[in-house]
Design a protein around this motif. Structure first.
Motif, PDB file in Angstrom:
ATOM      1  N   TYR A 200       7.561 -31.119  -9.955  1.00 36.84           N
ATOM      2  CA  TYR A 200       8.708 -31.911  -9.741  1.00 36.84           C
ATOM      3  C   TYR A 200       9.974 -31.381  -9.347  1.00 36.84           C
ATOM      4  O   TYR A 200      10.106 -30.234  -9.772  1.00 36.84           O
ATOM      5  N   ILE A 201      10.872 -31.788  -8.699  1.00 32.47           N
ATOM      6  CA  ILE A 201      11.984 -30.890  -8.198  1.00 32.47           C
ATOM      7  C   ILE A 201      13.101 -30.879  -9.262  1.00 32.47           C
ATOM      8  O   ILE A 201      13.349 -31.861 -10.141  1.00 32.47           O
ATOM      9  N   GLY A 206      14.284 -36.911 -11.020  1.00 33.77           N
ATOM     10  CA  GLY A 206      13.165 -37.434 -11.636  1.00 33.77           C
ATOM     11  C   GLY A 206      12.241 -37.900 -10.695  1.00 33.77           C
ATOM     12  O   GLY A 206      11.986 -37.423  -9.389  1.00 33.77           O
ATOM     13  N   ASP A 207      11.521 -39.211 -10.946  1.00 35.89           N
ATOM     14  CA  ASP A 207      10.622 -39.836 -10.088  1.00 35.89           C
ATOM     15  C   ASP A 207      11.302 -40.856  -9.352  1.00 35.89           C
ATOM     16  O   ASP A 207      11.705 -41.993  -9.987  1.00 35.89           O
ATOM     17  N   ALA A 208      11.362 -40.712  -8.128  1.00 38.82           N
ATOM     18  CA  ALA A 208      12.231 -41.458  -7.196  1.00 38.82           C
ATOM     19  C   ALA A 208      11.720 -42.943  -7.175  1.00 38.82           C
ATOM     20  O   ALA A 208      12.308 -43.917  -7.119  1.00 38.82           O
TER      21      ALA A 208
HETATM   22  O1  URA Z   1      10.858 -34.492  -8.112  1.00 38.56           O
HETATM   23  C1  URA Z   1       9.916 -35.304  -7.484  1.00 38.56           C
HETATM   24  C2  URA Z   1       8.655 -34.608  -7.024  1.00 38.56           C
HETATM   25  C3  URA Z   1       7.787 -35.769  -6.653  1.00 38.56           C
HETATM   26  N1  URA Z   1       8.259 -37.112  -6.623  1.00 38.56           N
HETATM   27  C4  URA Z   1       9.502 -37.379  -7.142  1.00 38.56           C
HETATM   28  O2  URA Z   1       9.716 -38.763  -7.270  1.00 38.56           O
HETATM   29  N2  URA Z   1      10.169 -36.465  -7.683  1.00 38.56           N
END
Ligand code: URA
Ligand code: PRP
Ligand code: MG
Length: 217
Positions: A200-201, A206-208
């Motif tokens: 993950y970045i 977080g998770d877009a």
């Molecule tokens: O940081 C990330 C990495 C993959 N997908 C996401 O949504 N966020």
């Protein structure tokens, strides 16, 4: 690869970027989607500056104005799910664009951190000799974008290839540089530090996909 970083100067773009990252504000999924859409509009405007234009005469009520209009055919192609809101932002500016959608998901075959990218669904128009804009808000390892690119490019050759991402990592950019043609344009709204152990970045957001559309099984 030609890389365009578009948040180097202070602008309202940084305000939208701060809000999608903010752990409190991002809980409002409607605002999260709207901010991603607004970032898409800013990116579309910046990208439009290097497209090709033709000279036209516009008849006003009082005379004729010589001006320019977009000549290029644009195909917007987004990676599901998280690309959808960014796609809307681009569509708001490229009125006549054709649109494509491709799915990509991280598949964990051993139930550990190792993953492969599964690309399954694809519904896209022909982009032969057109300007293809590939849209995904997150460039983490770069594997999703490269997998989708390889599936799309198996039969057709666009005039220009543009890739638009909101948040990128140095690792993801390096992966694209090693796996995509040199003449691609990469548009980046924000460059972050890197990846965590789960790819993950960091600091990222977080998770877009989950923030925009809710968690999945
Ligand atoms: O940081 C990330 C990495 C993959 N997908 C996401 O949504 N966020
Ligand atoms: O650069 P990568 O390491 O490939 O990661 C980036 C991918 O991860 C996110 O999608 P995700 O797999 O979370 O799917 P979702 O949009 O359905 O949530 C994002 O939208 C990219 O497609
Ligand atoms: Mg996701």
């Amino acid at each position: 690869m030609h890389i365009h970083y578009i948040s180097e100067n202070n602008s309202i773009l940084n305000h939208f970027l701060s809000q999608i990252r903010d752990v409190t504000i991002q809980k409002d999924s409607m605002r999260f989607r709207k901010n991603i859409e607004r970032i898409g509009e800013v990116m579309a405007y910046e990208l439009s500056k290097i497209l090709t234009y033709k000279e036209i005469d516009v008849q006003t009520p009082l005379g004729i104005k010589k001006t320019t209009a977009l000549e290029d055919n644009v195909v917007l192609c987004s990676i599901l799910r998280a690309g959808l809101a960014l796609h809307t932002g681009f569509m708001n500016f490229f009125d006549d664009a054709e649109n494509g959608f491709v799915s990509a998901m991280r598949f964990h075959p051993n139930n550990d951190d190792y993953f492969e990218i599964k690309v399954e669904y694809q519904a896209a128009p022909s982009f032969e000799n057109k300007n293809l804009i590939l849209i995904d808000p997150m460039l983490a390892t770069g594997q999703s974008l490269v997998a989708v690119f390889q599936k799309l490019m198996s039969e057709e050759t666009p005039k220009e290839i543009h890739i638009a991402v909101v948040i990128a990592t140095p690792e993801g950019i390096e992966y694209l540089e090693n796996n995509l043609p040199d003449n691609c344009h990469l548009w980046v709204a924000a460059l972050d530090e890197g990846l965590n152990a789960k790819n993950y970045i960091v600091p990222g957001l977080g998770d877009a996909g989950d923030l925009a559309y809710g968690s999945k099984l």
